[in-house]
Design an enzyme around this catalytic site. Sequence first.
Site, PDB file in Angstrom:
ATOM      1  N   GLU A 104      38.159  32.162  38.189  1.00 26.11           N
ATOM      2  CA  GLU A 104      37.457  31.488  36.856  1.00 26.11           C
ATOM      3  C   GLU A 104      38.358  31.419  35.695  1.00 26.11           C
ATOM      4  O   GLU A 104      39.508  31.992  35.585  1.00 26.11           O
ATOM      5  CB  GLU A 104      36.110  32.417  36.681  1.00 26.11           C
ATOM      6  CG  GLU A 104      35.205  32.349  37.955  1.00 26.11           C
ATOM      7  CD  GLU A 104      33.744  33.109  37.485  1.00 26.11           C
ATOM      8  OE1 GLU A 104      32.779  32.859  37.884  1.00 26.11           O
ATOM      9  OE2 GLU A 104      34.035  33.861  36.466  1.00 26.11           O
ATOM     10  N   HIS A 122      25.085  31.427  25.894  1.00 25.45           N
ATOM     11  CA  HIS A 122      25.014  32.370  27.121  1.00 25.45           C
ATOM     12  C   HIS A 122      25.220  33.610  27.235  1.00 25.45           C
ATOM     13  O   HIS A 122      24.492  34.435  27.644  1.00 25.45           O
ATOM     14  CB  HIS A 122      26.300  31.817  28.062  1.00 25.45           C
ATOM     15  CG  HIS A 122      26.417  32.177  29.451  1.00 25.45           C
ATOM     16  ND1 HIS A 122      25.584  32.390  30.175  1.00 25.45           N
ATOM     17  CD2 HIS A 122      27.465  32.778  29.986  1.00 25.45           C
ATOM     18  CE1 HIS A 122      25.924  32.806  31.273  1.00 25.45           C
ATOM     19  NE2 HIS A 122      27.080  33.274  31.235  1.00 25.45           N
ATOM     20  N   ARG A 138      34.220  36.402  25.617  1.00 23.35           N
ATOM     21  CA  ARG A 138      34.275  37.159  27.001  1.00 23.35           C
ATOM     22  C   ARG A 138      35.116  36.625  27.969  1.00 23.35           C
ATOM     23  O   ARG A 138      34.699  35.219  28.216  1.00 23.35           O
ATOM     24  CB  ARG A 138      32.731  37.393  27.527  1.00 23.35           C
ATOM     25  CG  ARG A 138      32.577  38.072  28.650  1.00 23.35           C
ATOM     26  CD  ARG A 138      31.122  38.359  29.067  1.00 23.35           C
ATOM     27  NE  ARG A 138      30.557  36.928  29.316  1.00 23.35           N
ATOM     28  CZ  ARG A 138      30.236  36.536  30.450  1.00 23.35           C
ATOM     29  NH1 ARG A 138      30.688  37.106  31.512  1.00 23.35           N
ATOM     30  NH2 ARG A 138      29.527  35.231  30.638  1.00 23.35           N
ATOM     31  N   ARG A 174      36.700  30.193  27.901  1.00 22.63           N
ATOM     32  CA  ARG A 174      35.387  29.275  27.616  1.00 22.63           C
ATOM     33  C   ARG A 174      35.217  29.055  26.423  1.00 22.63           C
ATOM     34  O   ARG A 174      34.742  27.653  26.123  1.00 22.63           O
ATOM     35  CB  ARG A 174      34.302  30.243  27.975  1.00 22.63           C
ATOM     36  CG  ARG A 174      34.041  30.649  29.604  1.00 22.63           C
ATOM     37  CD  ARG A 174      32.823  31.491  29.736  1.00 22.63           C
ATOM     38  NE  ARG A 174      32.829  31.715  31.180  1.00 22.63           N
ATOM     39  CZ  ARG A 174      31.490  32.329  31.701  1.00 22.63           C
ATOM     40  NH1 ARG A 174      30.781  33.108  30.944  1.00 22.63           N
ATOM     41  NH2 ARG A 174      31.544  32.629  32.992  1.00 22.63           N
ATOM     42  N   HIS A 199      28.473  28.860  27.338  1.00 23.41           N
ATOM     43  CA  HIS A 199      29.071  28.698  28.525  1.00 23.41           C
ATOM     44  C   HIS A 199      29.177  27.110  28.554  1.00 23.41           C
ATOM     45  O   HIS A 199      28.355  26.175  28.181  1.00 23.41           O
ATOM     46  CB  HIS A 199      27.875  28.858  29.794  1.00 23.41           C
ATOM     47  CG  HIS A 199      28.505  28.657  31.184  1.00 23.41           C
ATOM     48  ND1 HIS A 199      29.057  27.814  31.822  1.00 23.41           N
ATOM     49  CD2 HIS A 199      28.901  29.830  31.788  1.00 23.41           C
ATOM     50  CE1 HIS A 199      29.415  27.959  32.875  1.00 23.41           C
ATOM     51  NE2 HIS A 199      29.155  29.223  33.309  1.00 23.41           N
TER      52      HIS A 199
END
Length: 623
Positions: free
Chosen positions: A145, A369, A404, A308, A262
């Site tokens: 990811e 998110h 994060r 992100r 997100h």
Amino acid sequence: MSAALTAKPLSAPSSDDMLQTDVLIIGAGLAGLSTALALPKSLNITVLSKAALEICSSHYAQGGIAASLDKEDSVADHIADTLIAGAGLCEADNTSRILSAGQQAVQWLCEQGVPFTQIPQKDNAKPFTKLQTELQTADLHLTKEGGHGCRRVAHADDATGRHIMEALTVKAQAAAHITILPDHEALSLLKNSDNQCQGAQVFDHSNQRQLTFYSHAVVLASGGLGQLFKRASAPNVCVGDGVMMAWQAGCRLANLEFIQFHPTGLAVADSSFLISEALRGEGGRLTCPQTGARFMLDIDERAELAPRDIVARAIAEQINNNGLGYVHLDVSHLPDQFLREHFPQIYQTLLNLGIDITSDPIPVAPTAHYSCGGVVTCANGLTDVIGLYAAGEVAYTGLHGANRLASNSLLECVVVGRNIAADLPRYLKALENLDPLASHDHSNLSATTIWTAPTLKDIQTIKLPSSPIILFNLPHCDDADIVTNDHAGKIVTELKVLMTSYMGITRNAESLEQILIQIQQWQQWLEKTKLNQSNMSTLVDTITADELTLFQLARQLQLATLVIQSAYQRYESRGGHYRQDYPHLASTPRTSVIESPLNLSYKQCIYFDKSIKNPQNSYHSID
């Protein structure tokens, strides 16, 4: 309780509305159940769930759990990727402690029966299988990811959270020492004169009554605050109530301004469904709906797998330019069978909406998110209040910093939950030794000697007004402007719209000021209700079902104010916090800290003044 863990019995009147338990856990998500299942079976444990057990963020987590499991990976590399994503605000010691326990945490989940997707075996007809027993971390299929330098995300198809929660719920429900109570909403925490947390006031929605739970220790695992926003992946129970309970009880809060968006929420109607980052990890491409061109190639060398915050801002800019409300995520170039087998939930969910991901692009847009900030804790979950632990999204360990790293959240839930379970028996044993009725002398001991509050370095204290209703000079509300329950619902809806528009991916002083003005207007209206602000904070009296709606609204407005003030007073852009009027990094990364109202001295607090500007990339404060 066993003899080794016996603590002094709590003195409370015997009543149907007053209940006792050894450990009270507020929240039945991954952090709460990990703690419950790892605690000694000799303890009587009560777990509260605000709604049905499946209504929690953990259940909806798709991607997986990050840990250095591959032989080519290392904990040091995982830490390095996390620190980069955190943009200078990760707490180094806690980050190292939590990530170093990754392999053990995933192995523990395997032992609980979580059916992680495994590496395909040569004699298997299907490329991905799930075995229920004797699963080892070396057997797990790993995906990649954004922000990760290699494959290190263990997953169970594309519904990891659901599979984890189903396995742990079965275990917890079968455990004789664990009682799970759905539809029980915690309202406030109980403390004694020694600053010890000893339970909570709780509203039983099934029976429409207020209960008092007394306990020797409390674990706060209530989730985040995503539902302050219109577009959010979190279920409707995630309104930050745990953050507010802890703050009102005496805990510091940190970095509330860092709300992670997100990048790829499904942009169909009001859907809250996420399109897992694992699709981009397997080669998914973000494209302009009008030209079909990949835009991330010009933004970051990592393209679609940049952290992100970078991807979300790039998508938001594309949306502002195209006016469509979405961009495309295209995976149609990947093998059809791979997509159907590796992402069965996403494939079927979108197919039901008329989107075949094997041939059609997916419309996506950023959605609120994850809360990177929260209640200040250490890696063992201890907070500023004795006997109160916190874990999961409600807590701030410093692992996530300003942004994060994908799939670190589930790992944090398990690791900190298990750390709490290891520390809590020590605390209970120490409580027993503090028993004044014991025959030996403990005159030099107190509750503070058995509890170490977490420490923070390089902080910036957020200045708050002495009252939420004296920030601005507004006209006095008309007597007819009384907030009803229906009106409260409309205010919540409007608050979400404002938070999404002005406290979203990009921010500026003028927009934040506008939200604060509107929030104060609503707070003034609330002052005219039967349940006034002071009663809402202290809950001295029993609350009714009708009053609960206003109580919830007042708490959300106060929390929104804290979040906005944190963003307003961070005069830089870092990670998930981007200020259009302060686009550069400050010279020194500092953690925003909000002191508890129990600890604040308002003599040095400031009132909101729109004339206050800070022309430099540093922090501004007034004493």
